[in-house]
Scaffold this active site. Structure first.
Site, short mmCIF file in Angstrom:
data_model
loop_
_atom_site.label_atom_id
_atom_site.label_comp_id
_atom_site.label_asym_id
_atom_site.label_seq_id
_atom_site.Cartn_x
_atom_site.Cartn_y
_atom_site.Cartn_z
N GLY A 35 11.76 16.35 -13.85
CA GLY A 35 10.43 16.41 -14.48
C GLY A 35 10.71 16.16 -16.24
N CYS A 46 18.16 17.44 -11.60
CA CYS A 46 17.81 17.34 -13.08
C CYS A 46 17.02 18.64 -13.54
CB CYS A 46 17.09 15.97 -13.37
SG CYS A 46 16.93 15.69 -14.99
N GLU A 94 18.45 10.05 -5.88
CA GLU A 94 17.39 9.26 -5.40
C GLU A 94 17.32 7.84 -5.94
OE1 GLU A 94 17.09 11.69 -7.82
OE2 GLU A 94 15.24 11.41 -9.03
N SER A 96 -8.65 -6.29 7.51
CA SER A 96 -8.56 -7.05 6.51
C SER A 96 -7.58 -8.30 6.81
CB SER A 96 -8.15 -6.48 5.17
OG SER A 96 -6.86 -5.74 5.30
N GLY A 97 -6.53 -7.80 7.63
CA GLY A 97 -5.41 -8.92 7.76
C GLY A 97 -4.41 -8.28 7.12
N GLY A 98 -4.42 -7.29 6.13
CA GLY A 98 -3.23 -6.79 5.68
C GLY A 98 -2.47 -5.96 6.60
N VAL A 99 -1.15 -5.48 5.94
CA VAL A 99 -0.38 -4.64 6.66
C VAL A 99 -1.08 -3.41 7.15
CG1 VAL A 99 1.92 -3.73 6.96
CG2 VAL A 99 1.53 -5.44 5.32
N ASP A 100 -1.71 -2.65 6.30
CA ASP A 100 -2.02 -1.51 6.83
C ASP A 100 -3.26 -1.41 7.88
OD1 ASP A 100 -0.05 -0.58 4.95
OD2 ASP A 100 -1.70 -0.24 3.30
N SER A 101 -4.20 -2.31 7.58
CA SER A 101 -5.35 -2.21 8.74
C SER A 101 -4.70 -2.94 10.05
CB SER A 101 -6.45 -2.98 7.71
OG SER A 101 -6.38 -4.38 7.79
N SER A 102 -3.70 -4.11 9.78
CA SER A 102 -3.26 -4.40 10.84
C SER A 102 -2.62 -3.61 11.81
CB SER A 102 -2.29 -5.81 10.75
OG SER A 102 -2.98 -6.70 9.93
N LYS A 124 4.62 2.89 2.81
CA LYS A 124 4.40 1.57 3.24
C LYS A 124 5.70 0.98 4.18
CE LYS A 124 1.80 -2.15 1.95
NZ LYS A 124 0.19 -2.16 2.04
#
Ligand code: XMP
Length: 527
Positions: A61, A88, A185, A237-243, A383
């Site tokens: 932080g 940290c 990370e 929409s044809g995007g990754v998430d909605s597909s 994602k």
């Protein structure tokens, strides 16, 4: 190992002290196939108990432990009996709260450092980097800190030292409390993922069960029990998430799903046909295609301001979607492709209380007016995980690895007023660019690439004639989170080929430029 059938039980809980890397920690944990969630550092202890973590990570932080008013961990966490890893600031506050001492170092340490293991510990034993000729069995790590721990609390030992941080890693093996001054990370710490994995699997005993198959099973079960025999509407929409969501929902509830695909006339070349082919013909998903191109174009006439265009497109989308959705009998649910970063971002800035879920910017406002309940089955996934789930479900690679495409589509890539003639030019130029990028094998390593239409004319020579035509600019960026981005160093040969093809093949373009602006200060899109 903990034997747990629900992969969401007995995961890792990350308490966020405001580090820019907190989401990265979460992604590393998930990559170790262990479920985790992020809560604000001062989340009520009841929420922590409720999550029932196998282990806790206290993030870094921006504050300093040397001031009294800065964030502290809930003291009950140290009595909870669960392993803790402080990174940290997380290590500094743990050390200070348990009786150690932290000082403001004389100078900030930012960048690579070499740490040498001074005590054997399950966290790092046997891990070392010797890639650059070191012979000291140390580790190359990434530091970013101003303060440092100078006295350890009782029960702790140093397990690694560095020149600038004599207590670069610490451990109380009995209580299973660990602290790292460096950042495991970030990819610069080459053994960082291995160190985190040691904590997660060996110290906390988490089983690697957060796999695409288990994620899918969990979602299917959850959707079925929530939805019952109701009808669900999804804006595809044809995007990754909605597909990915469409395929998941079809698996879960079959013909109780209706997808609405709005062709707003702002799509890329052949996009509507492609979506219909993949989802309707190949996957047998029920899709209602709405051809609203004329309506959108008419509604955008005379609008030059980017924000006004966005609003107009959003409004028209809501109207069209609403008209269609209201015709679906017994529709009770509106499915949305909200993913975990959306959930975290909308909860950002808030330090207590439960999650607030952002409505997706493409369909904002719909739930209230349609009286539909919101269904967000992907809201626990990053994602990369949505992509893995998509692959596991057998979606074609062109769908799964697609670059993001903004809701307002080409509407924000034709600068100023959107006209049919401009859209036609842009579509062709963009298709050539993406085709060449894919052929050169660089599409996957590029985060986002697209062409932009500039409604200005410039002089050129085509054959023996003087041309006075429009300009197309190419954009390609590399980014992890789309909040900051750098322009991609694409090979000159590729740029030359794209430029020459666009000028030769697309009527109306006489000049192609390449955008070399980073974000910030520029944004990824031009409008
Ligand atoms: P900017 O231009 O803000 O873009 O740097 C960051 C990412 O967000 C996408 N973007 C949008 N997506 N509706 C969307 O669904 C929008 O209005 C919108 N504006 C930008 C952009 O393509 C990039 O991936």
């Amino acid at each position: 190992m903990i034997v747990e059938t629900d992969p969401r039980r007995q995961g890792i809980l990350i308490l966020d002290f405001g580090s820019q890397y907190t989401q990265l920690i979460a992604r590393c944990v998930r990559e170790s196939q262990v479920y985790c969630e992020i809560l604000p550092y001062d989340a009520p202890f009841a929420e922590v108990e409720d999550f029932d973590p196998a282990g806790l990570i206290l993030s870094g932080g921006p504050a300093t432990v040397t001031e009294l008013s800065t964030p502290r961990a809930e003291p009950k966490l140290f009595e909870f009996g669960r392993p803790i890893l402080g990174i940290c600031y997380g290590m500094q506050t743990m050390a200070a709260q348990l009786g150690g001492e932290v000082e403001n170092a004389h100078h900030r340490e930012y960048g690579f450092a070499r740490v040498i293991q001074s005590h054997r510990s399950v966290l790092m034993d046997g891990l070392f980097d010797d890639g650059d000729g070191h012979s000291d069995s140390g580790l190359d790590v990434w530091m970013s800190h101003g303060d440092r721990v100078i006295r350890l609390p009782e029960g702790f030992n140093p397990i690694a030292v560095s020149e600038n941080a004599p207590l670069a890693a610490i451990a109380d093996e009995k209580r299973r409390f660990y602290g790292l001054q460096f950042h495991p990370e970030v990819t610069h710490t080459s053994q960082g993922r291995a160190i985190l994995s040691r904590f997660i699997h060996r110290v906390c005993g988490c089983a690697p069960n957060w796999t695409p198959e288990n994620i899918i099973d969990g979602i299917l079960e959850n959707v079925r029990s929530k939805v019952g025999s109701d009808q669900v509407v999804l804006g595809l929409s044809g995007g990754v998430d909605s597909s990915v969501l469409a395929v998941l929902l079809q698996r879960a509830i079959g013909d109780q799903l209706t997808c609405i695909f709005v062709d707003n006339g702002l799509l890329r070349l052949g996009e509507a046909e492609q979506v219909l082919d993949t989802f309707s013909s190949q996957l047998g998903i029920h899709i209602v295609l709405v051809d609203a191109a004329e309506r959108f174009l008419a509604g955008l006439k005379g609008i030059l301001d980017p924000e006004e265009k966005r609003k107009a497109i959003g409004r028209m989308f809501v109207d069209v979607f609403q008209e269609q959705a209201s015709e679906i009998e017994r529709a009770r649910w509106l499915a949305q492709g909200t993913i975990y970063p959306d959930v975290i971002e909308s909860a950002g800035g808030r330090s207590t209380n439960a999650k607030v879920i952002k409505s997706h910017h493409n369909v904002g406002g719909l739930p209230e007016s349609l009286h539909l309940q919101l269904l967000e089955p992907l809201n626990e996934l990053f994602k990369d995980e949505v992509r893995s789930v998509g692959r596991e479900l057998g979606l074609p690679e062109e769908v799964v690895d697609r670059h993001p495409f903004p809701g307002p589509g080409l509407g924000v890539r034709v600068l100023g007023e959107v006209r049919s003639e401009y859209l036609q030019i842009l579509r062709q130029a963009d298709a050539i660019y993406l085709e060449e990028l894919r052929q050169s094998g660089l599409y996957e390593s590029t985060s986002q690439a697209f062409a932009v239409f500039l409604p200005v004319k410039s002089v050129g020579v085509v054959g023996d004639d003087r041309a006075y035509e429009y300009v197309v600019s190419l954009r390609a960026v590399e980014t992890i989170d789309f909040m900051t981005a750098d322009w991609k160093r694409l090979p000159y040969e590729l740029l030359a080929r794209v430029s020459s093809r666009i000028i030769n093949e697309v009527r109306g373009v006489s000049r192609v430029t390449y955008d070399i602006s980073a974000k910030p200060p520029a944004t990824i899109e031009w409008e």
